[in-house]
Design a protein around this motif. Structure first.
Motif: not given
Lengths: 277, 162
Positions: B122, B126, B128, B132-133, B136-137
């Motif tokens: 993902a 990007l 990102t 962090r991803l 978060n996810q």
């Protein structure tokens, strides 16, 4: 020599197999856009979707009664809105006649049912029960009553796979309805974001986001979501705008495919950006 | 042994059917438990590391072609998950793992690995960060999947090898 290899295999076979399979996966990953890969995918999901649709139909029967009463209420609300819009439409066409502008935009839509959903955090997809036999082609936008859901990615004869907005491989050109600022929107694994928006652009929380007429895939204004925040990127000159979609992707069931790609020539022209990954 | 492989494939299709049709109904904020991952961890621990790795690859392939995911992404992550889960396939300790909440921890660990790969793919184009991803996810799907895997511990036969 043979014994050496035999010993190596005996001691490290798990690691050898792991490395070989990883390499194969990476090779397949690199050849994703080849027609053969899409053909294999459409064969498999078409077969699987036949089974999924049986379960999906059985599940939906119980929901239809509840939905029916909700839809009747919505119908009344829409009827009132339609009559109001009809007035505007008449005025609009009269004004267009005065200005000499021809209104030729008309989009045929096909209703469809979501038969299965893959709600992975990075690659959200739906399988819907319309396919090539219903003239559904890759690149066609899929919507429901709330707004844009995604784009048809692949089609078998009776089923299609839709890449939802919650899919990292889907980028769409969108527009701020209020300020008319365009940008490219993507799913970043946790949020829908409009990337690389210059900090000087006029975008505020609460603005409605619609698809942009600059889009090579969806050149019509479809509601997408609402701006929930601006992530100030510390360095550089760009913001990242977070968008909350209007559609609840885990609940969408009845959807509509907008048949905007009608001829092969148009298909090739329109989908240049969609095909280029 | 061969019938076990056959059953592992049959169960995969049944669970995939369940996961993509019925499970979205109990999705919490768009997150569903990953039943395929639980099945893979279970079979990797039952059949061994080598079989687990190959099974992860096969599961990943079918998952990618059936759901329309980017072909190769799930193959890659489940191959590694199968390999890691296979580390816990010790025949003497197998019952201990399945009759104990250690299985839930192993599923949670494998789910984090799977989420890490998803976050990696993902974040490729990007600004990102993968970490962090993942935070978060990755955490919520991991907890949800681990919670559902408790069912395996509960329903696993207590005296299967007696």
């Amino acid at each position: 020599m043979l014994r050496f290899f035999s010993d190596v295999w005996k001691n490290f076979k798990e690691y050898i197999v792991l490395v070989v399979l990883i390499v194969i996966s990476l090779i397949i990953l690199a050849s994703n856009q080849k027609p053969a890969a899409k053909k294999i995918s459409s064969t498999f999901f078409g077969t699987f979707a036949n089974f999924a649709s049986v379960i999906s139909d059985a599940l939906n029967i119980t929901k239809y009664k509840i939905e029916n009463s909700e839809l009747q209420k919505k119908n009344v609300e829409l009827m009132l809105e339609v009559s109001r819009l009809r007035q505007y439409g008449i005025e609009n066409s009269e004004l267009k006649d005065l200005l000499g502008i021809k209104d030729t935009i008309k989009y045929p839509i096909t209703p469809a049912l979501v038969v299965s959903k893959s709600l992975s955090s990075a690659q959200g997809t739906y399988t819907i029960n319309v396919g090539r036999s219903d003239s559904v082609r890759p690149g066609m936008p899929v919507i429901n009553e709330f707004g844009l859901i995604g784009i048809v990615y692949a089609s078998s004869s009776d089923y299609s796979i839709v890449r939802t907005l919650r899919n990292i491989d889907l980028s769409i050109t969108v527009k701020d309805e209020r300020s008319r600022v365009d940008g490219v929107m993507k799913w970043n694994g946790s949020n829908l974001v409009i990337i690389n928006v210059p900090k000087t652009y006029d975008i505020e929380s609460g603005d409605r986001i619609i698809t942009s007429d600059l889009s090579s895939i969806i050149a019509m204004p479809l509601p997408v979501g609402i701006v929930t925040g601006l992530n100030k990127v510390e360095t550089g000159i760009f913001n990242e705008v977070t968008v909350k979609p209007f559609v609840d992707f885990s609940k969408a069931e009845h959807v509509f495919v907008i048949k905007v790609v009608e001829s092969k020539e148009e298909d090739n022209l329109e989908l240049n950006f969609f095909n280029r990954k | 042994m061969r019938s076990r492989y056959l059953w592992s494939i049959i169960f995969f299709f049944l669970l995939l059917l369940f996961q993509t049709t019925i499970l979205p109904i109990i999705a919490i904020k768009g997150v569903v438990p990953d039943l395929i991952l639980i099945l893979l961890v279970f079979y990797s621990m039952q059949l061994g590391q080598l079989s687990g790795t190959v099974l992860g690859f096969v599961y990943g392939f079918f998952f990618d072609v059936i759901t329309g995911s980017l072909l190769g992404t799930t193959m890659l992550s489940l191959t590694i998950v199968g390999f890691v889960a296979g580390y816990f396939s010790n025949e003497n300790k197998r019952d201990l793992y399945f009759n104990n909440y250690l299985f839930v921890l192993i599923v949670a660990m494998c789910s984090i690995i799977n989420s890490a790969f998803n976050s990696f793919f993902a974040s490729i184009d990007l600004n990102t960060s993968v970490v962090r991803l993942l935070l978060n996810q990755g955490i919520f799907p991991t907890l949800y999947t681990a919670l559902i895997s408790v069912l395996v511990v509960v329903f696993y036969p207590k005296r299967s090898f007696d």
